[in-house]
Design a protein around this motif. Structure first.
Motif: not given
Length: 116
Positions: A11, A15, A19, A48, A52
């Protein structure tokens, strides 16, 4: 990979890049062994990535810059499965299992055989 590297914070490390609205388009390659699909499927990563994709796509639809990531699924060891299983049927099964595991939006699926 999640099981083998419990200290790897996907993450945080990945991640943030997924994002991010700047930079090049992200591609996430999920590699799963066909003989133990459920055991190797990265559920946390799949969720995840799907989140996204949804968020970036929504921004893109509003006219904002969106880095909509690609999710590519590679299924290895397909030669160990019964020969009666066609590639089309296997791909359909993989998509269904991936959806159940949280990967709602796969860009593509590649079926790979083992190398002896």
């Amino acid at each position: 990979m999640e099981n083998l590297l419990p200290n790897f914070d996907f993450d945080y490390k990945i991640g943030r890049k997924l994002s991010s609205s700047s930079g090049t388009r992200s591609t996430v390659l999920m590699v799963v062994d066909a003989s133990n699909f459920d055991g190797f499927f990265p559920k946390r990563v799949a969720k995840l990535v799907s989140t996204s994709i949804d968020e970036s796509y929504a921004s893109w639809k509003q006219g904002k810059f969106g880095n909509v990531p690609r999710a590519i699924h590679v299924v290895t060891m397909t030669d160990l499965l019964p020969s009666s299983l066609s590639p089309t049927r296997l791909e359909h099964w993989v998509r269904q299992e991936a959806r159940e595991g949280g990967a709602n939006k796969l860009t593509s699926i590649y079926l790979s055989v083992s190398i002896a």
